[in-house]
Design a protein around this motif. Structure first.
Motif, PDB file in Angstrom:
ATOM      1  N   TYR A   1     -30.613 -51.268  12.082  1.00 56.30           N
ATOM      2  CA  TYR A   1     -31.496 -51.785  11.036  1.00 56.30           C
ATOM      3  C   TYR A   1     -32.432 -52.833  11.646  1.00 56.30           C
ATOM      4  O   TYR A   1     -32.043 -53.587  12.536  1.00 56.30           O
TER       5      TYR A   1
ATOM      6  N   TYR B   1     -34.927 -56.013  10.271  1.00 59.78           N
ATOM      7  CA  TYR B   1     -35.434 -56.891   9.221  1.00 59.78           C
ATOM      8  C   TYR B   1     -36.362 -57.910   9.871  1.00 59.78           C
ATOM      9  O   TYR B   1     -36.298 -58.156  11.068  1.00 59.78           O
TER      10      TYR B   1
ATOM     11  N   TYR C   1     -36.603 -56.063   4.629  1.00 57.90           N
ATOM     12  CA  TYR C   1     -36.209 -54.819   5.281  1.00 57.90           C
ATOM     13  C   TYR C   1     -37.440 -54.135   5.879  1.00 57.90           C
ATOM     14  O   TYR C   1     -38.515 -54.088   5.258  1.00 57.90           O
TER      15      TYR C   1
ATOM     16  N   ARG D   1     -25.004 -51.641  11.966  1.00 57.18           N
ATOM     17  CA  ARG D   1     -24.150 -51.699  10.783  1.00 57.18           C
ATOM     18  C   ARG D   1     -23.595 -50.317  10.504  1.00 57.18           C
ATOM     19  O   ARG D   1     -24.271 -49.316  10.671  1.00 57.18           O
TER      20      ARG D   1
ATOM     21  N   TRP E   1     -22.487 -46.985   8.784  1.00 56.48           N
ATOM     22  CA  TRP E   1     -23.079 -46.111   7.771  1.00 56.48           C
ATOM     23  C   TRP E   1     -22.206 -46.087   6.542  1.00 56.48           C
ATOM     24  O   TRP E   1     -20.980 -46.076   6.636  1.00 56.48           O
ATOM     25  N   ASN E   2     -22.850 -46.093   5.375  1.00 57.32           N
ATOM     26  CA  ASN E   2     -22.126 -46.009   4.107  1.00 57.32           C
ATOM     27  C   ASN E   2     -21.016 -47.051   4.027  1.00 57.32           C
ATOM     28  O   ASN E   2     -19.891 -46.769   3.639  1.00 57.32           O
TER      29      ASN E   2
ATOM     30  N   GLY F   1     -20.070 -50.037   2.311  1.00 55.38           N
ATOM     31  CA  GLY F   1     -20.281 -50.952   1.201  1.00 55.38           C
ATOM     32  C   GLY F   1     -19.709 -52.322   1.417  1.00 55.38           C
ATOM     33  O   GLY F   1     -20.165 -53.281   0.818  1.00 55.38           O
ATOM     34  N   ASN F   2     -18.693 -52.436   2.282  1.00 50.75           N
ATOM     35  CA  ASN F   2     -18.071 -53.736   2.466  1.00 50.75           C
ATOM     36  C   ASN F   2     -18.592 -54.483   3.678  1.00 50.75           C
ATOM     37  O   ASN F   2     -18.120 -55.578   3.960  1.00 50.75           O
ATOM     38  N   THR F   3     -19.506 -53.914   4.388  1.00 50.22           N
ATOM     39  CA  THR F   3     -19.945 -54.559   5.624  1.00 50.22           C
ATOM     40  C   THR F   3     -21.284 -55.230   5.418  1.00 50.22           C
ATOM     41  O   THR F   3     -22.276 -54.553   5.188  1.00 50.22           O
ATOM     42  N   PRO F   4     -21.319 -56.548   5.499  1.00 48.81           N
ATOM     43  CA  PRO F   4     -22.599 -57.226   5.316  1.00 48.81           C
ATOM     44  C   PRO F   4     -23.476 -57.106   6.553  1.00 48.81           C
ATOM     45  O   PRO F   4     -23.006 -56.758   7.627  1.00 48.81           O
ATOM     46  N   LEU F   5     -24.735 -57.411   6.392  1.00 50.98           N
ATOM     47  CA  LEU F   5     -25.636 -57.521   7.533  1.00 50.98           C
ATOM     48  C   LEU F   5     -25.276 -58.777   8.315  1.00 50.98           C
ATOM     49  O   LEU F   5     -25.157 -59.853   7.741  1.00 50.98           O
ATOM     50  N   VAL F   6     -25.098 -58.640   9.605  1.00 52.52           N
ATOM     51  CA  VAL F   6     -24.800 -59.780  10.467  1.00 52.52           C
ATOM     52  C   VAL F   6     -26.037 -60.051  11.313  1.00 52.52           C
ATOM     53  O   VAL F   6     -26.420 -59.229  12.148  1.00 52.52           O
ATOM     54  N   PHE F   7     -26.643 -61.195  11.095  1.00 52.49           N
ATOM     55  CA  PHE F   7     -27.896 -61.531  11.768  1.00 52.49           C
ATOM     56  C   PHE F   7     -27.618 -62.309  13.050  1.00 52.49           C
ATOM     57  O   PHE F   7     -26.805 -63.221  13.059  1.00 52.49           O
TER      58      PHE F   7
END
Lengths: 112, 115
Positions: free
Chosen positions: A34, A36, A46, A91, A93-94, A96-102
């Motif tokens: 990803y 951003y 995004y 990140r 795929w699919n 739902g529980n994994t946040p974006l880690v910057f």
């Protein structure tokens, strides 16, 4: 911890293409890349994401190497408004529980 | 405009006080994420809620708590505030569950200053 490595900063002349590299050598088969960006303390925006094929949208193109260990975000005609910090994130795929880690991202300065 | 609304935009408060930050996600988005951004730490993930339930926790202090309400808006409560809590707090939302995970959309943030 972020799983990506990006240069701290880059400059680009206005109107030229900005090519922002990202290394993600430990990426797994079910992780997307990803991108951003964050313009001066605004909320991150995004840009694009991809798995293994190159992707293009109205903002940018994403080129992912065949081994998926690195990628390049391309802004085809950079403008002054593209000056921002660009974050490359891997990140699941699919996920739902994994946040974006910057991570720390690349600070792109577009110069007139 | 991302469609995510955060209020207030700015907040100045004294040490030891308690504040509540509010986030209204995009219409239909079930997931809400909270992030903290201070000058020396970058964007740090705090907590994730999905359809009212806590799904993941990051570097969230015990003095901080959050919840997501039936109408899907979320609140981040910060108590016993310290000078070091001064930061930008961002909320993001995305649609999760029953479809491919989508990108997250961020609000414009709440700038908290503790004096």
């Amino acid at each position: 911890d972020a799983k990506t490595t990006q240069p701290t900063s880059m400059d680009c002349a206005e109107g030229r293409a900005a090519n922002l590299p990202c290394n993600h050598s430990t990426i797994s088969g079910n992780e997307y890349v990803y991108w951003y960006r964050q313009i001066h303390s605004q909320g991150p925006q995004y840009i694009i994401h991809g798995l293994k094929n190159n992707e293009t949208n109205e903002m940018a193109s994403l080129i992912i190497t065949e081994d998926r260990k690195s990628s390049t975000l391309i802004l085809p005609h950079a403008t002054l408004r593209d000056t921002a910090v660009y974050y490359c994130i891997v990140r699941l795929w699919n996920s739902g529980n994994t946040p974006l880690v910057f991570g720390k991202g690349t600070r792109l300065s577009v110069i007139a | 405009d991302s469609g995510v609304t955060q209020t207030p935009k700015h907040l100045i408060t004294a040490t030891g006080q308690r504040v509540t930050l509010r986030c209204s996600p995009r219409s239909g988005d079930l997931s809400v994420y909270w992030y903290q951004q201070s000058l020396d730490q970058g964007l740090q993930f705090l907590i994730h809620y999905y359809n009212g339930e806590e799904r993941a926790k990051g570097n969230i202090l015990e003095r901080f708590s959050a919840q997501q309400f039936p109408d899907l808006h979320s609140e981040l409560n910060l108590s016993s505030l310290e000078l070091g809590d001064s930061a930008l707090y961002f909320c993001a939302s995305s649609v999760v569950g029953g479809r491919l995970d989508t990108e997250a959309f961020f609000g414009q943030g709440t700038r908290l200053t503790v004096v």
